[in-house]
Each structure stands twice: as C-alpha cells, then as structure tokens.
Motif scaffolding. Structure first.
Motif, PDB file in Angstrom:
ATOM      1  N   GLN A  89     -20.094  50.522  14.208  1.00 14.32           N
ATOM      2  CA  GLN A  89     -20.219  49.415  13.530  1.00 14.32           C
ATOM      3  C   GLN A  89     -19.452  49.532  12.383  1.00 14.32           C
ATOM      4  O   GLN A  89     -18.925  48.365  11.472  1.00 14.32           O
ATOM      5  CB  GLN A  89     -21.566  49.310  13.034  1.00 14.32           C
ATOM      6  N   ARG A  90     -18.540  50.506  12.170  1.00 18.45           N
ATOM      7  CA  ARG A  90     -17.713  50.812  11.110  1.00 18.45           C
ATOM      8  C   ARG A  90     -16.290  49.583  11.134  1.00 18.45           C
ATOM      9  O   ARG A  90     -15.931  49.545  12.362  1.00 18.45           O
ATOM     10  CB  ARG A  90     -16.861  52.080  10.826  1.00 18.45           C
ATOM     11  N   ARG A  91     -16.068  48.874  10.366  1.00 17.02           N
ATOM     12  CA  ARG A  91     -14.707  47.736  10.499  1.00 17.02           C
ATOM     13  C   ARG A  91     -14.067  47.764   9.099  1.00 17.02           C
ATOM     14  O   ARG A  91     -14.395  48.133   8.217  1.00 17.02           O
ATOM     15  CB  ARG A  91     -15.436  46.291  10.765  1.00 17.02           C
ATOM     16  N   SER A  92     -12.837  47.815   9.698  1.00 18.57           N
ATOM     17  CA  SER A  92     -11.721  47.634   8.492  1.00 18.57           C
ATOM     18  C   SER A  92     -12.023  46.024   8.062  1.00 18.57           C
ATOM     19  O   SER A  92     -11.979  45.133   8.972  1.00 18.57           O
ATOM     20  CB  SER A  92     -10.280  47.708   9.002  1.00 18.57           C
ATOM     21  N   ILE A  93     -12.450  45.931   6.843  1.00 17.30           N
ATOM     22  CA  ILE A  93     -12.783  44.377   6.345  1.00 17.30           C
ATOM     23  C   ILE A  93     -11.652  43.973   5.580  1.00 17.30           C
ATOM     24  O   ILE A  93     -11.288  44.719   4.399  1.00 17.30           O
ATOM     25  CB  ILE A  93     -14.188  44.619   5.627  1.00 17.30           C
ATOM     26  N   ARG A  94     -11.034  42.816   5.823  1.00 15.74           N
ATOM     27  CA  ARG A  94      -9.864  42.424   5.290  1.00 15.74           C
ATOM     28  C   ARG A  94     -10.204  41.129   4.497  1.00 15.74           C
ATOM     29  O   ARG A  94      -9.190  40.754   3.852  1.00 15.74           O
ATOM     30  CB  ARG A  94      -8.660  42.057   5.837  1.00 15.74           C
ATOM     31  N   ARG A  95     -11.165  40.612   4.708  1.00 13.37           N
ATOM     32  CA  ARG A  95     -11.676  39.178   3.985  1.00 13.37           C
ATOM     33  C   ARG A  95     -12.963  39.212   3.180  1.00 13.37           C
ATOM     34  O   ARG A  95     -13.985  39.806   3.761  1.00 13.37           O
ATOM     35  CB  ARG A  95     -11.872  37.899   5.140  1.00 13.37           C
ATOM     36  N   CYS A 221      -5.718  62.828   0.254  1.00 14.68           N
ATOM     37  CA  CYS A 221      -5.720  61.375  -0.265  1.00 14.68           C
ATOM     38  C   CYS A 221      -6.592  60.456   1.017  1.00 14.68           C
ATOM     39  O   CYS A 221      -7.407  59.893   0.482  1.00 14.68           O
ATOM     40  CB  CYS A 221      -4.637  61.070  -0.946  1.00 14.68           C
ATOM     41  N   LEU A 222      -5.966  60.641   2.000  1.00 15.07           N
ATOM     42  CA  LEU A 222      -6.177  59.911   3.143  1.00 15.07           C
ATOM     43  C   LEU A 222      -7.609  60.148   3.460  1.00 15.07           C
ATOM     44  O   LEU A 222      -8.527  59.226   3.878  1.00 15.07           O
ATOM     45  CB  LEU A 222      -5.461  60.114   4.352  1.00 15.07           C
ATOM     46  N   ILE A 223      -7.949  61.417   3.568  1.00 19.19           N
ATOM     47  CA  ILE A 223      -9.486  61.888   3.967  1.00 19.19           C
ATOM     48  C   ILE A 223     -10.304  61.323   2.809  1.00 19.19           C
ATOM     49  O   ILE A 223     -11.407  60.873   3.103  1.00 19.19           O
ATOM     50  CB  ILE A 223      -9.665  63.303   4.039  1.00 19.19           C
ATOM     51  N   SER A 239     -14.442  47.437   3.244  1.00 17.42           N
ATOM     52  CA  SER A 239     -13.126  47.867   2.809  1.00 17.42           C
ATOM     53  C   SER A 239     -12.112  48.083   3.859  1.00 17.42           C
ATOM     54  O   SER A 239     -12.376  47.963   5.247  1.00 17.42           O
ATOM     55  CB  SER A 239     -13.359  49.254   2.280  1.00 17.42           C
ATOM     56  N   CYS A 240     -10.847  48.302   3.605  1.00 18.91           N
ATOM     57  CA  CYS A 240     -10.001  48.616   4.276  1.00 18.91           C
ATOM     58  C   CYS A 240      -9.001  49.694   3.933  1.00 18.91           C
ATOM     59  O   CYS A 240      -8.469  49.594   2.573  1.00 18.91           O
ATOM     60  CB  CYS A 240      -9.112  47.130   4.754  1.00 18.91           C
ATOM     61  N   VAL A 241      -8.698  50.627   4.601  1.00 20.25           N
ATOM     62  CA  VAL A 241      -7.364  51.515   4.279  1.00 20.25           C
ATOM     63  C   VAL A 241      -6.042  50.897   4.255  1.00 20.25           C
ATOM     64  O   VAL A 241      -5.705  49.935   4.988  1.00 20.25           O
ATOM     65  CB  VAL A 241      -7.367  52.895   5.186  1.00 20.25           C
ATOM     66  N   ASN A 242      -5.294  51.098   3.379  1.00 19.35           N
ATOM     67  CA  ASN A 242      -4.219  50.398   2.907  1.00 19.35           C
ATOM     68  C   ASN A 242      -3.047  51.169   2.750  1.00 19.35           C
ATOM     69  O   ASN A 242      -2.742  51.727   1.632  1.00 19.35           O
ATOM     70  CB  ASN A 242      -4.356  49.060   1.879  1.00 19.35           C
ATOM     71  N   ASP A 243      -2.090  51.161   3.786  1.00 23.50           N
ATOM     72  CA  ASP A 243      -0.685  52.191   3.211  1.00 23.50           C
ATOM     73  C   ASP A 243       0.379  51.261   3.096  1.00 23.50           C
ATOM     74  O   ASP A 243       1.525  51.815   2.794  1.00 23.50           O
ATOM     75  CB  ASP A 243      -0.678  53.036   4.584  1.00 23.50           C
ATOM     76  N   LEU A 244       0.301  50.129   2.660  1.00 21.47           N
ATOM     77  CA  LEU A 244       1.330  49.266   2.088  1.00 21.47           C
ATOM     78  C   LEU A 244       1.365  49.353   0.738  1.00 21.47           C
ATOM     79  O   LEU A 244       2.573  49.385   0.017  1.00 21.47           O
ATOM     80  CB  LEU A 244       1.342  47.887   2.619  1.00 21.47           C
ATOM     81  N   PRO A 285     -14.468  48.155  21.635  1.00 16.62           N
ATOM     82  CA  PRO A 285     -13.759  49.547  22.492  1.00 16.62           C
ATOM     83  C   PRO A 285     -12.821  50.091  21.807  1.00 16.62           C
ATOM     84  O   PRO A 285     -11.805  49.631  21.479  1.00 16.62           O
ATOM     85  CB  PRO A 285     -13.529  48.940  23.624  1.00 16.62           C
ATOM     86  N   ARG A 286     -12.979  51.572  21.521  1.00 13.13           N
ATOM     87  CA  ARG A 286     -11.959  52.341  21.063  1.00 13.13           C
ATOM     88  C   ARG A 286     -11.782  53.615  21.730  1.00 13.13           C
ATOM     89  O   ARG A 286     -13.028  54.386  22.008  1.00 13.13           O
ATOM     90  CB  ARG A 286     -12.314  52.836  19.625  1.00 13.13           C
ATOM     91  N   GLU A 287     -10.751  53.940  22.470  1.00 14.22           N
ATOM     92  CA  GLU A 287     -10.464  54.946  23.358  1.00 14.22           C
ATOM     93  C   GLU A 287      -9.558  55.983  22.801  1.00 14.22           C
ATOM     94  O   GLU A 287      -8.469  55.502  21.996  1.00 14.22           O
ATOM     95  CB  GLU A 287     -10.239  54.638  24.733  1.00 14.22           C
TER      96      GLU A 287
HETATM   97  C1  LIG Z   1      -3.610  55.185   7.687  1.00 14.36           C
HETATM   98  C2  LIG Z   1      -4.218  53.680   8.089  1.00 14.36           C
HETATM   99  C3  LIG Z   1      -3.241  53.120   7.346  1.00 14.36           C
HETATM  100  C4  LIG Z   1      -3.833  51.653   7.455  1.00 14.36           C
HETATM  101  N1  LIG Z   1      -3.064  50.600   6.775  1.00 14.36           N
HETATM  102  C5  LIG Z   1      -3.511  49.218   6.675  1.00 14.36           C
HETATM  103  C6  LIG Z   1      -2.687  48.358   5.838  1.00 14.36           C
HETATM  104  O1  LIG Z   1      -1.871  48.523   5.214  1.00 14.36           O
HETATM  105  N2  LIG Z   1      -3.358  46.919   6.086  1.00 14.36           N
HETATM  106  C7  LIG Z   1      -4.300  46.656   6.624  1.00 14.36           C
HETATM  107  O2  LIG Z   1      -4.676  45.686   6.891  1.00 14.36           O
HETATM  108  N3  LIG Z   1      -5.042  47.557   7.795  1.00 14.36           N
HETATM  109  C8  LIG Z   1      -4.760  48.814   7.346  1.00 14.36           C
HETATM  110  N4  LIG Z   1      -5.211  49.926   8.155  1.00 14.36           N
HETATM  111  C9  LIG Z   1      -6.460  49.446   8.936  1.00 14.36           C
HETATM  112  C10 LIG Z   1      -6.187  49.523  10.518  1.00 14.36           C
HETATM  113  O3  LIG Z   1      -5.058  48.345  10.749  1.00 14.36           O
HETATM  114  C11 LIG Z   1      -7.350  49.254  11.343  1.00 14.36           C
HETATM  115  O4  LIG Z   1      -8.115  50.521  11.443  1.00 14.36           O
HETATM  116  C12 LIG Z   1      -7.141  48.436  12.497  1.00 14.36           C
HETATM  117  O5  LIG Z   1      -7.038  47.260  12.414  1.00 14.36           O
HETATM  118  C13 LIG Z   1      -8.346  48.770  13.640  1.00 14.36           C
HETATM  119  O6  LIG Z   1      -9.707  48.250  12.935  1.00 14.36           O
HETATM  120  P1  LIG Z   1     -11.150  48.903  12.570  1.00 14.36           P
HETATM  121  O7  LIG Z   1     -10.733  49.895  11.341  1.00 14.36           O
HETATM  122  O8  LIG Z   1     -11.935  47.977  12.171  1.00 14.36           O
HETATM  123  O9  LIG Z   1     -11.349  49.874  13.706  1.00 14.36           O
HETATM  124  C14 LIG Z   1      -5.062  51.107   8.114  1.00 14.36           C
HETATM  125  C15 LIG Z   1      -5.531  52.270   8.852  1.00 14.36           C
HETATM  126  C16 LIG Z   1      -5.111  53.477   8.722  1.00 14.36           C
HETATM  127  C17 LIG Z   1      -5.939  54.550   9.400  1.00 14.36           C
END
Ligand SMILES: Cc1cc2nc3c(=O)[nH]c(=O)nc-3n(C[C@H](O)[C@H](O)[C@H](O)COP(=O)(O)O)c2cc1C
Length: 294
Positions: A89-95, A221-223, A239-244, A285-287
């Motif tokens: 259920q974990r998701r990267s939330i961007r909005r 830091c990433l962990i 939340s969303c990890v952001n590497d930009l 799905p994630r493989e």
């Molecule tokens: C190392 C890493 C860097 C990421 N950088 C970005 C980013 O800069 N911008 C962004 O919108 N999402 C970023 N993400 C999120 C991924 O794009 C995201 O995991 C992917 O879209 C899959 O979605 P989910 O996390 O909901 O499974 C990053 C994820 C990881 C692990």
C-alpha cells in the motif's frame, strides 16, 4: 569505550559473538571463563551498542550511552503478512493538500528515521526540516536556476564536455536521457507559474545530510529517507523520495546558505511531504527482474 561490570558478567560470550569486530572476547583459563575487551581491537569499536543491548545480565555499558537509553522491548504484534500489505500500500505521494504538516508529526517521522542503520555504524546523519513555505519558495527558485543552467550547459557541445569531465559520462547520460527531457517541462511550468514539479508544491521537506568524508554517505541518507517515507504513511502523511533536490542544493552556495548546510556536509537524500490529495485504492504490481536461488 566499553566497560564490563565484572560482578554482573557471567562470561556467556554472547557480546563478543554479536560484535561485528569481536572486540569482546571470552576465554577459558584454568576452567574459568572470563570476558574481556581486546586491547588490540578496542579502537575498532563502532559504538553500535549491540553488546550492551544483547547482554542478558546488564554487564556491559558503552560510555557514550546512558543505561536508560536501552529500554527492554515491548512485544510487537504484527506479522510478515501485515508488513507485506503495508509495503504494497506504500505509494510515492506527489500531490498534496494545501495544508501544513504539524511539527509534532514531522518529529514523529524523524523519530522513526533516526533508527535507520548506517554503513559504518557512526551516527553522522543530520536532517534539515523545511516547513517554512517562504524557504521552500526561495529554495525552489535556486534549484530551478541550477537546472536551467545545467540544461544550457548540456545543449552546448563544449560545455557538455567540461560537465562530462566533472561528473562523468554515466551521470551525463542519465541527465541527458532521463532527467532533462522531463525537467524542461518542469522549468517551463514553473516559469509560467503553473506548478512546481521539482518540489511538487510540498508543504514540508526533509533533507538528509552526511559529512562528505563519510564512506557511505549516500546510502546512509537514502536509507534514512526511505524509513521516513515508510513512517510518514503510517502517520497519514504522503511523501516521495526526491533525488532532484539534493544535488542542486549542494552545488548552489545561496541554497547552502539558506539551508545553513555546514561546509563539510552534503545533502544525499530528500523527501517531500504533505497530506495526500488523492487516495490510491489499489496496489500496483512490482516485480524483480529476476530472483535466483543458488
Ligand atoms: C532513489 C529514488 C529517487 C527518486 N526520485 C524521485 C524524484 O526525484 N521525483 C519523483 O517524483 N519521484 C522520485 N522517486 C519516486 C519513484 O519515482 C517512485 O518510487 C516510482 O514512481 C514508483 O512509485 P511507488 O514508489 O509509489 O511505487 C524516487 C525514488 C527513489 C527510490
């Protein structure tokens, strides 16, 4: 520095067994077992605290910790299947909703993240919590400036060669093929005042930093960021990890000043945070590409 309370110690040897560097040793002499600290390896101690946490008799103490920092565990009543369901259920939330995240919740998320493992066992990770929308606005302007400059550089063959020498072919390929095609749109929309796709118009931002000299700075830091990301969901925060964001902050001296980032440190990971605007009702799905048992 490790201290052994010889009155409490039963010389069971567990401490030395769990110690990654076998700093504690248990030997048997004349039928009597004794645990002692290896003089030749004492300086290798990473202060991970494992010896103190595992000792069944409370006989070991590390100087840097107080005893009350080692409370006994309460039992945890969730199982592997529940963890699987949670990560599905974990998701990267961007909005995000236009609503601040309270300091209390941010503290809770950071509190989970601080238990993250580190490569060298040292506790050198720092977190910058940006919750002031003005600072996010100023930082955004600086980060977009960096990417606009980078885009110009990468389009110019001579500048591109100089950038390649500085950051290497692989990173230039990633930038050219993956980052910049999307980034050009982000810059356009930002300049038109439509949206902030780098920062995702987030109400809060966590930046994780390490000393540049730390061998596993980026991994640490990433962990930590990933654990904060996992924790945030449990507290109802997306939340969303952001590497930009991190590399642009590191390279811009005004951004470094704004963030009060010490000279010997760099930001290696970041997460944007806020209340989710939408709810994902299904998992995705994630493989792995391959799983081999040998
Ligand atoms: C190392 C890493 C860097 C990421 N950088 C970005 C980013 O800069 N911008 C962004 O919108 N999402 C970023 N993400 C999120 C991924 O794009 C995201 O995991 C992917 O879209 C899959 O979605 P989910 O996390 O909901 O499974 C990053 C994820 C990881 C692990």
């Amino acid at each position: 520095m490790i201290k052994i309370d010889t009155l409490q110690c039963k010389a069971c040897g567990i401490c030395g067994n769990v110690c990654p560097r076998h700093i504690l040793e248990t030997i048997k002499e004349n039928g009597q077992k004794t645990t002692y600290i290896s003089k030749s390896r004492e300086t290798l101690c990473m202060e991970c605290g494992h010896c103190q946490a595992v000792c069944p008799n409370g006989a070991i103490a590390l100087e840097r910790f107080r005893n009350e920092q080692f409370p006994e565990h309460d039992s945890v009543d969730f199982d592997g299947e529940q963890i699987l369901e949670y990560v599905k259920q974990r998701r990267s939330i961007r909005r995000y909703r236009n609503e601040p995240v309270s300091r209390e919740l941010l503290d809770k998320i950071i509190n989970v993240s601080r238990y993250s493992p580190t490569g060298t066992g040292k506790r050198v990770t720092g977190v910058i919590v940006v919750e002031d929308s003005d600072i996010i606005k100023k930082l955004s302007a600086l980060v977009y400036e960096v990417y606009e400059g980078l885009d110009k550089g990468l389009r110019n063959p001579i500048a591109k060669q100089i950038i390649k020498r500085k950051i290497g072919n692989n990173l230039v390929s990633t930038l050219t093929d993956f980052v910049m095609p999307g980034m050009r749109w982000y810059i356009k929309w930002y300049k038109e005042g439509k949206s902030n796709e780098i920062f995702r118009d987030c109400p809060a931002l966590l930046l994780f930093h390490n000393p540049v000299s730390e061998p596993m700075a980026s991994e640490n830091c990433l962990i930590a960021a990933y654990n904060a990301h996992l924790a945030s969901q449990a507290y109802g925060i997306g939340s969303c990890v952001n590497d930009l964001i991190p590399p642009a902050c590191n390279r811009n001296h005004k951004a470094r000043e704004l963030l009060k980032l010490p000279k010997d440190r760099e930001i290696y990971a970041s997460i944007t945070l806020g209340y989710p605007k939408y709810k994902f009702k299904c998992s995705i799905p994630r493989e792995f590409v391959d799983v081999q048992y040998l």
